[in-house]
Design a protein around this motif. Structure first.
Motif, mmCIF file in Angstrom:
data_model
loop_
_atom_site.group_PDB
_atom_site.id
_atom_site.type_symbol
_atom_site.label_atom_id
_atom_site.label_comp_id
_atom_site.label_asym_id
_atom_site.label_seq_id
_atom_site.Cartn_x
_atom_site.Cartn_y
_atom_site.Cartn_z
ATOM 1 N N ILE A 123 1.017 -1.243 0.143
ATOM 2 C CA ILE A 123 -0.191 0.011 0.040
ATOM 3 C C ILE A 123 0.781 1.175 0.157
ATOM 4 C CG2 ILE A 123 -1.478 1.434 1.525
ATOM 5 C CD1 ILE A 123 -3.084 -1.229 2.081
ATOM 6 N N VAL A 124 2.011 1.044 0.903
ATOM 7 C CA VAL A 124 3.026 2.340 0.695
ATOM 8 C C VAL A 124 3.521 2.488 -0.599
ATOM 9 C CG1 VAL A 124 5.159 3.213 1.787
ATOM 10 C CG2 VAL A 124 3.178 2.331 3.317
ATOM 11 N N TYR A 125 3.867 1.548 -0.931
ATOM 12 C CA TYR A 125 4.717 1.248 -2.211
ATOM 13 C C TYR A 125 4.011 1.925 -3.407
ATOM 14 C CZ TYR A 125 7.149 -0.110 -6.448
ATOM 15 O OH TYR A 125 7.705 -0.299 -7.668
ATOM 16 N N LEU A 126 2.565 1.782 -3.308
ATOM 17 C CA LEU A 126 1.621 2.034 -4.566
ATOM 18 C C LEU A 126 0.718 3.134 -4.201
ATOM 19 C CD1 LEU A 126 0.205 -1.517 -5.318
ATOM 20 C CD2 LEU A 126 1.954 -0.165 -6.895
ATOM 21 N N LEU A 127 1.431 4.136 -2.985
ATOM 22 C CA LEU A 127 0.434 5.132 -2.419
ATOM 23 C C LEU A 127 0.428 6.174 -3.779
ATOM 24 C CD1 LEU A 127 -0.860 6.364 0.040
ATOM 25 C CD2 LEU A 127 1.293 7.283 0.670
ATOM 26 N N ASP A 128 1.473 6.381 -4.275
ATOM 27 C CA ASP A 128 1.227 7.443 -5.420
ATOM 28 C C ASP A 128 0.297 7.045 -6.386
ATOM 29 O OD1 ASP A 128 2.971 5.437 -6.454
ATOM 30 O OD2 ASP A 128 4.187 6.677 -7.562
ATOM 31 N N GLY A 129 0.281 5.813 -6.853
ATOM 32 C CA GLY A 129 -0.893 5.246 -7.712
ATOM 33 C C GLY A 129 -2.281 5.405 -6.915
ATOM 34 N N ILE A 130 -2.225 5.189 -5.698
ATOM 35 C CA ILE A 130 -3.570 5.414 -5.232
ATOM 36 C C ILE A 130 -4.075 6.528 -4.880
ATOM 37 C CG2 ILE A 130 -4.869 5.167 -2.733
ATOM 38 C CD1 ILE A 130 -3.099 2.670 -2.136
ATOM 39 N N LEU A 131 -2.907 7.493 -4.863
ATOM 40 C CA LEU A 131 -3.431 9.337 -4.782
ATOM 41 C C LEU A 131 -4.005 9.580 -6.104
ATOM 42 C CD1 LEU A 131 -0.942 10.483 -2.184
ATOM 43 C CD2 LEU A 131 -3.141 10.222 -1.952
ATOM 44 N N VAL A 132 -3.243 9.196 -7.231
ATOM 45 C CA VAL A 132 -3.669 9.764 -8.530
ATOM 46 C C VAL A 132 -4.919 9.141 -9.009
ATOM 47 C CG1 VAL A 132 -3.082 9.105 -10.907
ATOM 48 C CG2 VAL A 132 -1.274 9.686 -9.441
ATOM 49 N N PHE A 133 -5.286 7.782 -8.507
ATOM 50 C CA PHE A 133 -6.524 7.173 -8.892
ATOM 51 C C PHE A 133 -7.691 8.062 -8.049
ATOM 52 C CE2 PHE A 133 -10.190 4.353 -7.812
ATOM 53 C CZ PHE A 133 -10.431 4.134 -8.874
ATOM 54 N N LEU A 134 -7.255 8.457 -6.844
ATOM 55 C CA LEU A 134 -8.152 9.005 -6.161
ATOM 56 C C LEU A 134 -8.454 10.443 -6.709
ATOM 57 C CD1 LEU A 134 -7.574 7.979 -2.329
ATOM 58 C CD2 LEU A 134 -9.454 7.258 -3.905
ATOM 59 N N LEU A 135 -7.351 11.114 -7.123
ATOM 60 C CA LEU A 135 -7.370 12.409 -7.859
ATOM 61 C C LEU A 135 -8.455 12.277 -9.245
ATOM 62 C CD1 LEU A 135 -6.670 15.440 -8.106
ATOM 63 C CD2 LEU A 135 -4.823 14.449 -9.789
ATOM 64 N N GLY A 136 -8.302 11.349 -9.753
ATOM 65 C CA GLY A 136 -9.094 11.069 -10.907
ATOM 66 C C GLY A 136 -10.468 11.016 -10.739
ATOM 67 N N ILE A 137 -10.607 10.341 -9.599
ATOM 68 C CA ILE A 137 -12.369 10.326 -9.005
ATOM 69 C C ILE A 137 -12.780 11.368 -8.272
ATOM 70 C CG2 ILE A 137 -13.590 9.147 -7.318
ATOM 71 C CD1 ILE A 137 -12.776 7.229 -9.474
ATOM 72 N N LEU A 138 -11.874 12.157 -7.455
ATOM 73 C CA LEU A 138 -12.459 13.192 -6.627
ATOM 74 C C LEU A 138 -12.412 14.623 -7.547
ATOM 75 C CD1 LEU A 138 -10.842 12.529 -3.155
ATOM 76 C CD2 LEU A 138 -13.327 12.243 -4.251
ATOM 77 N N LEU A 139 -11.455 14.727 -8.572
ATOM 78 C CA LEU A 139 -11.436 16.038 -9.189
ATOM 79 C C LEU A 139 -12.932 16.320 -9.969
ATOM 80 C CD1 LEU A 139 -9.777 18.299 -10.238
ATOM 81 C CD2 LEU A 139 -8.944 16.979 -12.219
ATOM 82 N N PRO A 140 -13.403 15.401 -10.893
ATOM 83 C CA PRO A 140 -14.709 15.691 -11.276
ATOM 84 C C PRO A 140 -15.673 16.036 -10.494
ATOM 85 C CG PRO A 140 -13.769 13.480 -12.348
ATOM 86 C CD PRO A 140 -12.909 14.142 -11.118
ATOM 87 N N PHE A 141 -15.732 15.359 -9.302
ATOM 88 C CA PHE A 141 -16.839 15.810 -8.228
ATOM 89 C C PHE A 141 -16.604 17.167 -7.781
ATOM 90 C CE2 PHE A 141 -17.345 10.974 -7.732
ATOM 91 C CZ PHE A 141 -18.630 10.952 -7.761
ATOM 92 N N SER A 142 -15.317 17.387 -7.551
ATOM 93 C CA SER A 142 -14.889 18.892 -6.907
ATOM 94 C C SER A 142 -15.252 19.954 -8.082
ATOM 95 C CB SER A 142 -13.533 18.989 -6.807
ATOM 96 O OG SER A 142 -13.078 17.914 -5.680
ATOM 97 N N ALA A 143 -14.902 19.737 -9.446
ATOM 98 C CA ALA A 143 -15.259 20.664 -10.188
ATOM 99 C C ALA A 143 -16.843 20.812 -10.492
ATOM 100 C CB ALA A 143 -14.657 20.241 -11.641
ATOM 101 N N THR A 144 -17.591 19.569 -10.314
ATOM 102 C CA THR A 144 -18.849 19.742 -10.538
ATOM 103 C C THR A 144 -19.429 20.681 -9.446
ATOM 104 O OG1 THR A 144 -19.035 17.913 -11.691
ATOM 105 C CG2 THR A 144 -20.753 18.336 -10.672
ATOM 106 N N PHE A 145 -19.250 20.358 -8.225
ATOM 107 C CA PHE A 145 -19.588 20.948 -7.013
ATOM 108 C C PHE A 145 -19.272 22.479 -7.090
ATOM 109 C CE2 PHE A 145 -19.361 22.421 -2.750
ATOM 110 C CZ PHE A 145 -20.754 22.225 -2.264
ATOM 111 N N VAL A 146 -17.931 23.012 -7.427
ATOM 112 C CA VAL A 146 -17.539 24.271 -7.742
ATOM 113 C C VAL A 146 -18.606 24.766 -8.585
ATOM 114 C CG1 VAL A 146 -15.682 25.857 -8.450
ATOM 115 C CG2 VAL A 146 -15.312 23.865 -6.801
ATOM 116 N N HIS A 147 -18.642 24.350 -9.712
ATOM 117 C CA HIS A 147 -19.460 24.976 -10.897
ATOM 118 C C HIS A 147 -21.064 25.285 -10.391
ATOM 119 C CE1 HIS A 147 -21.991 25.388 -14.499
ATOM 120 N NE2 HIS A 147 -20.964 25.936 -14.730
ATOM 121 N N ALA A 148 -21.546 24.154 -9.614
ATOM 122 C CA ALA A 148 -22.860 24.101 -9.451
ATOM 123 C C ALA A 148 -23.192 25.144 -8.233
ATOM 124 C CB ALA A 148 -23.428 22.719 -8.716
#
Length: 189
Positions: A123-148
């Motif tokens: 998990i620690v070794y793959l933490l950067d991949g986990i963070l990039v994946f979470l960014l890919g998921i959370l960025l659209p939600f954040s952009a949608t909420f900010v626009h709305a």
């Protein structure tokens, strides 16, 4: 005489909302203003109504942002998805194992500790991949909420939402999702 089914939220009929023009969504005719953070009810209505009115645009925005993150870091996205899937699978297996897992941990304590350490290392070794994946998921939600939150409602937006709420128009997928989550707009503002 046949009765026509009236489109409503109760009978499950819905239609996909039309794609709003880029001019209406974000360019020249769009009006933006900071919400009044002291009036959470009014801010919530603005977000709810914008989510329902611009839902097709938000869906495309989410796909575009997710694809952008995927194109920039494809390997990290895959590794992040893989790490999260493995972690969730192991948690489900361990929680559903019941007495067998407890007995295995009691009979083989060294193997159990090694398995936990290897899992933590991965998990620690793959933490950067986990963070990039979470960014890919959370960025659209954040952009949608900010626009709305920032997009002021137009007269057309208000009329379309009212027609759906009183049942003159079929419910939309976003309206059904928000209703299922317990967010319902009032018919009279």
């Amino acid at each position: 005489m046949r009765k026509m089914a009236t489109p409503s939220k109760e009978n499950g009929a819905f239609e996909v909302a039309p794609l709003r023009s880029l001019d209406d969504f974000i360019l020249e005719s769009a009006r933006f203003q900071m919400p009044n953070f002291r009036d959470l009810d009014k801010w919530g209505k603005r977000v709810y109504n914008n989510l329902v009115y611009y839902q097709s645009n938000y869906f495309l925005l989410a796909l575009a942002l997710f694809a952008l993150v995927e194109l920039i870091h494809p390997l990290k996205m895959f590794l992040g998805l893989f790490a999260i899937a493995v972690a969730c699978s192991l948690l489900v297996a361990a929680s559903n194992g019941g007495p067998q897992v407890a007995k295995f941990k009691q009979d083989h304590p060294i193997i159990s500790v090694i398995a936990i350490l290897v899992g933590a290392y991965l998990i620690v070794y793959l933490l950067d991949g986990i963070l990039v994946f979470l960014l890919g998921i959370l960025l659209p939600f954040s952009a949608t909420f900010v626009h709305a939150s920032l997009r002021l409602r137009s007269l057309r937006n208000k009329l379309t939402n009212k027609m759906e709420q009183i049942g003159l128009k079929k419910s939309t997928p976003m309206g059904m999702i928000l209703d299922a989550l317990g967010f319902e707009a009032e018919i009279i503002d």
